[in-house]
Scaffold this active site. Structure first.
Site, PDB file in Angstrom:
ATOM      1  N   ASN A  96       0.910  -1.210   0.131  1.00 50.89           N
ATOM      2  CA  ASN A  96      -0.074   0.030  -0.100  1.00 50.89           C
ATOM      3  C   ASN A  96       0.975   1.364   0.073  1.00 50.89           C
ATOM      4  OD1 ASN A  96       0.927   0.812   2.850  1.00 50.89           O
ATOM      5  ND2 ASN A  96      -0.579  -1.280   3.319  1.00 50.89           N
TER       6      ASN A  96
ATOM      7  N   ALA B 266       1.998   1.246  11.551  1.00 51.63           N
ATOM      8  CA  ALA B 266       2.109   0.585  10.557  1.00 51.63           C
ATOM      9  C   ALA B 266       0.569   0.271   9.614  1.00 51.63           C
ATOM     10  CB  ALA B 266       2.783  -0.919  10.662  1.00 51.63           C
TER      11      ALA B 266
ATOM     12  N   LYS C 167       9.002 -17.263 -10.454  1.00 52.75           N
ATOM     13  CA  LYS C 167       8.315 -16.203 -11.171  1.00 52.75           C
ATOM     14  C   LYS C 167       7.003 -17.047 -11.699  1.00 52.75           C
ATOM     15  CE  LYS C 167       8.161 -13.001 -14.561  1.00 52.75           C
ATOM     16  NZ  LYS C 167       8.886 -12.343 -15.884  1.00 52.75           N
TER      17      LYS C 167
ATOM     18  N   PRO D 154      -2.235 -12.177   9.830  1.00 50.79           N
ATOM     19  CA  PRO D 154      -2.333 -11.947  11.277  1.00 50.79           C
ATOM     20  C   PRO D 154      -2.739 -10.482  11.634  1.00 50.79           C
ATOM     21  CG  PRO D 154       0.113 -12.173  10.826  1.00 50.79           C
ATOM     22  CD  PRO D 154      -0.951 -12.502   9.762  1.00 50.79           C
ATOM     23  N   ASP D 155      -3.550 -10.534  12.563  1.00 50.31           N
ATOM     24  CA  ASP D 155      -3.731  -8.886  12.927  1.00 50.31           C
ATOM     25  C   ASP D 155      -2.847  -8.722  14.333  1.00 50.31           C
ATOM     26  OD1 ASP D 155      -4.592  -6.703  14.459  1.00 50.31           O
ATOM     27  OD2 ASP D 155      -6.485  -6.840  13.565  1.00 50.31           O
ATOM     28  N   ILE D 156      -1.755  -7.986  14.071  1.00 53.67           N
ATOM     29  CA  ILE D 156      -0.385  -7.896  14.878  1.00 53.67           C
ATOM     30  C   ILE D 156      -1.088  -7.292  16.161  1.00 53.67           C
ATOM     31  CG2 ILE D 156       1.739  -6.808  15.087  1.00 53.67           C
ATOM     32  CD1 ILE D 156       1.940  -6.951  11.989  1.00 53.67           C
ATOM     33  N   ILE D 157      -1.695  -6.091  16.039  1.00 53.01           N
ATOM     34  CA  ILE D 157      -2.011  -5.321  17.322  1.00 53.01           C
ATOM     35  C   ILE D 157      -3.021  -5.965  18.364  1.00 53.01           C
ATOM     36  CG2 ILE D 157      -3.952  -4.090  16.549  1.00 53.01           C
ATOM     37  CD1 ILE D 157      -2.657  -1.396  18.060  1.00 53.01           C
TER      38      ILE D 157
ATOM     39  N   PHE E 158      -3.897   3.007  14.980  1.00 54.16           N
ATOM     40  CA  PHE E 158      -4.403   3.855  13.891  1.00 54.16           C
ATOM     41  C   PHE E 158      -5.645   3.179  13.258  1.00 54.16           C
ATOM     42  CE2 PHE E 158      -1.349   7.481  13.601  1.00 54.16           C
ATOM     43  CZ  PHE E 158      -0.404   7.290  14.733  1.00 54.16           C
TER      44      PHE E 158
ATOM     45  N   LYS F 207     -10.109  -4.498  18.861  1.00 55.37           N
ATOM     46  CA  LYS F 207      -8.774  -4.900  18.938  1.00 55.37           C
ATOM     47  C   LYS F 207      -8.178  -4.633  20.642  1.00 55.37           C
ATOM     48  CE  LYS F 207      -8.037  -3.747  14.201  1.00 55.37           C
ATOM     49  NZ  LYS F 207      -6.864  -3.977  13.113  1.00 55.37           N
TER      50      LYS F 207
HETATM   51  O1  C5P Z   1      -5.837  -2.020   9.060  1.00 51.55           O
HETATM   52  P1  C5P Z   1      -6.820  -1.396  10.168  1.00 51.55           P
HETATM   53  O2  C5P Z   1      -7.704  -0.252   9.901  1.00 51.55           O
HETATM   54  O3  C5P Z   1      -7.653  -2.658  10.782  1.00 51.55           O
HETATM   55  O4  C5P Z   1      -5.682  -0.947  11.117  1.00 51.55           O
HETATM   56  C1  C5P Z   1      -5.998  -0.666  12.580  1.00 51.55           C
HETATM   57  C2  C5P Z   1      -4.854  -0.835  13.343  1.00 51.55           C
HETATM   58  O5  C5P Z   1      -4.281  -2.048  13.438  1.00 51.55           O
HETATM   59  C3  C5P Z   1      -3.537  -0.265  12.942  1.00 51.55           C
HETATM   60  O6  C5P Z   1      -3.037   0.421  14.248  1.00 51.55           O
HETATM   61  C4  C5P Z   1      -2.608  -1.152  12.269  1.00 51.55           C
HETATM   62  O7  C5P Z   1      -1.196  -0.867  12.443  1.00 51.55           O
HETATM   63  C5  C5P Z   1      -3.064  -2.537  13.100  1.00 51.55           C
HETATM   64  N1  C5P Z   1      -3.088  -3.513  12.113  1.00 51.55           N
HETATM   65  C6  C5P Z   1      -2.235  -4.664  12.661  1.00 51.55           C
HETATM   66  N2  C5P Z   1      -2.364  -5.669  11.966  1.00 51.55           N
HETATM   67  C7  C5P Z   1      -2.977  -6.094  10.903  1.00 51.55           C
HETATM   68  C8  C5P Z   1      -3.798  -4.963  10.448  1.00 51.55           C
HETATM   69  C9  C5P Z   1      -3.908  -3.830  11.301  1.00 51.55           C
HETATM   70  O8  C5P Z   1      -1.586  -4.648  13.573  1.00 51.55           O
HETATM   71  N3  C5P Z   1      -3.076  -7.037  10.103  1.00 51.55           N
END
Ligand code: C5P
Length: 497
Positions: free
Chosen positions: A288, A352, A374, A389-392, A408, A426
């Site tokens: 992105n 991020a 390729k 994975p959703d890191i936060i 964010f 979250k």
């Molecule tokens: O992408 P999204 O709008 O859900 O992001 C919201 C928050 O979640 C941001 O702080 C972003 O850094 C975090 N995030 C994350 N892992 C993801 C998607 C978003 O930590 N896969």
């Protein structure tokens, strides 16, 4: 219109009956009637709305169940008293007090008699929506002890411009007006920003006085050199307003981080920034437009305040800040693994723009293709989305969860609703929301405009500011939240500022 004050309060916030009648070009008696009836005729509503917005006073509701959105200066953390003594550069200080006001400071202003020859209390009042103090002795009952009231509970007292006369009187403990009485009665940190003719500045009397004041702990913001209003060249120009602003705010924020240093060995901040890159094959990827600028600015500003900063960054084209630990990653999975390796911190800020998915190539026969070779132009390929994975979220749920987890939300519509949803889902302590639109492109830009939403769903709105200024705003809110949440652990004696 707005829903947070009655008409008297509103008029007071705009500087009182006299100033509102002038602003709206009407009679003071008409304005008094509005107060009496608690009603303003519809014909004045639009103009009033504009005045309130200009002063950052408007509150509005996005949704029925949303709380009001308040300007960011409410619940201000720092309290500053600005004393303006009588020099030609007085007018410049108006911009400074506007900056403090705009940036969440609880500000009071005192004008000396000579300062009033250059600027009026009314200008000050219309900028800060508060009374501007001038008199030591006042007939108004609650102002009898102005000098004591104003001297108390200030994080900082700034005298700007500070004239040679004021310096001399301060040095000798003279207290023949309100400002000098405050200085004598104060127990706060005092900053002076002198401004005067170069010969007056260099005069032994002034220099000796300054030495004495410095020995007493007064902080000197040195004047600049250049052409003076009187036409002479030399040292004595008032420093630039943004220099005075940064000097004083840095002092306050540094003190704040030091409080946290007393809390643990050093305040440890973990920040993610930039985009992630999700590999399709060795030469193609999904990503992105995130530049990483806001996250880097946060890292740099926290570092300046003495915090220990670890920055985990996706691929960016900007200079690496000189943080304590800098880790480069590409994919969301790599970012997660590095975040987990560094989770031992006090505050995690996830700025991020993590890619939500990656694309996995398959043949039409549903056979997963390796991403090590390729991909050939082949109509028989299609892609399946695999969720990252959703890191936060995983940090929030981690046993070693940092004390504060801050996210964010960049949205193209329904900003507040979506951000609140993320805050909840979250399990964040705070979320910084920004609307992505043509006027506020954000990704890659130097400026940003944000809404800060806390767990109680209080929403605070910033103006459009540079990413560095936004970083300092977020830091100030973060430290405030940290202090409020964990105040009981602070050693208050050693942290008073
Ligand atoms: O992408 P999204 O709008 O859900 O992001 C919201 C928050 O979640 C941001 O702080 C972003 O850094 C975090 N995030 C994350 N892992 C993801 C998607 C978003 O930590 N896969």
């Amino acid at each position: 219109m707005n829903n947070f004050m009655n008409i008297s309060e509103l008029i007071f916030k705009l500087g009182g009956t006299g100033s509102v009648s002038k602003l709206l070009n009407t009679n003071p008696s008409t304005v008094s009637n509005w107060k009496k009836n608690n009603k303003i005729p519809k014909s004045y509503m639009n103009e009033l709305d504009i005045l309130l917005k200009e002063r950052n006073l408007i509150t509005f509701t996005e949704n029925e169940d949303d709380k009001s959105i308040t300007p960011i200066r409410k619940n201000s953390k720092f309290s500053i008293l600005v004393i303006i003594s009588g020099g030609v550069s007085c007018y410049k200080i108006l911009e400074l007090i506007r900056l403090y006001y705009k940036n969440d400071f609880d500000i009071e202003v005192v004008l000396t008699k000579s300062a009033q020859k250059f600027i009026t209390p009314l200008i000050v009042t219309s900028l800060i929506n508060k009374k501007c103090f001038t008199e030591l002795f006042s007939s108004e009952e609650n102002e009898n002890m102005n000098h004591i009231n104003l001297a108390r509970n200030k994080n900082l007292i700034l005298i700007a411009p500070c004239t040679a006369n004021f310096i001399a009187k301060m040095t000798h403990g003279i207290a023949d007006d309100l400002a000098l009485n405050i200085i004598l009665a104060s127990n706060s940190k005092i900053f002076i920003a002198p401004s005067m003719n170069p010969y007056m500045w260099e005069n032994k009397a002034t220099q000796d006085n300054l030495e004495t004041l410095k020995k007493r702990g007064v902080v000197l913001i040195n004047p600049n050199s250049g052409l003076m209003a009187c036409g002479e060249n030399g040292t004595g120009r008032l420093p630039e307003i943004n220099e005075i602003f940064s000097f004083t705010t840095n002092y306050l924020l540094k003190k704040d981080v030091k409080k946290c240093i007393g809390f643990q060995s050093q305040l440890k901040i973990l920040i993610t920034a930039g985009p992630t890159q999700e590999k399709i094959d060795p030469i193609r990827y999904v990503s992105n437009n995130s530049s990483g600028k806001q996250g880097y600015a946060l890292a740099e500003e926290f570092l300046k305040l003495g915090a220990h900063v670890t920055l985990i960054s996706g691929p960016t084209n900007i200079n690496k800040p000189n943080v304590n630990k800098f880790i480069e990653v590409l994919s969301a999975e790599e970012m997660l693994s590095q975040v987990e390796n560094n989770i031992d911190c006090d505050i995690f800020i996830s700025s991020a723009a993590v890619c939500d998915w990656k694309l996995i190539p398959y043949t039409l026969k549903n056979k997963k293709l390796s991403n090590n070779d390729k991909l050939k132009k082949n109509k028989d390929i299609f892609f399946k989305l695999e969720t990252n994975p959703d890191i936060i979220k995983s940090v929030s749920k981690n046993k070693k969860r940092p004390r504060l987890v801050i996210g964010f939300a960049a949205e193209t519509k329904n900003l507040i609703q979506n951000a609140k949803k993320k805050l909840k889902e979250k399990q964040l302590d705070m979320i910084i929301a920004n609307l992505i639109e043509k006027e506020n492109a954000i990704f890659g830009e130097e400026f940003n405009k944000i809404f800060i939403i806390d767990k109680q769903c209080n929403i605070q709105e910033s103006e459009k500011l540079t990413k560095k200024e936004i970083a300092n705003l977020i830091i100030s809110k973060t430290l405030k939240l940290h202090e409020e949440t964990y105040a009981k652990n602070y050693n208050r004696k050693s942290i008073s500022i």
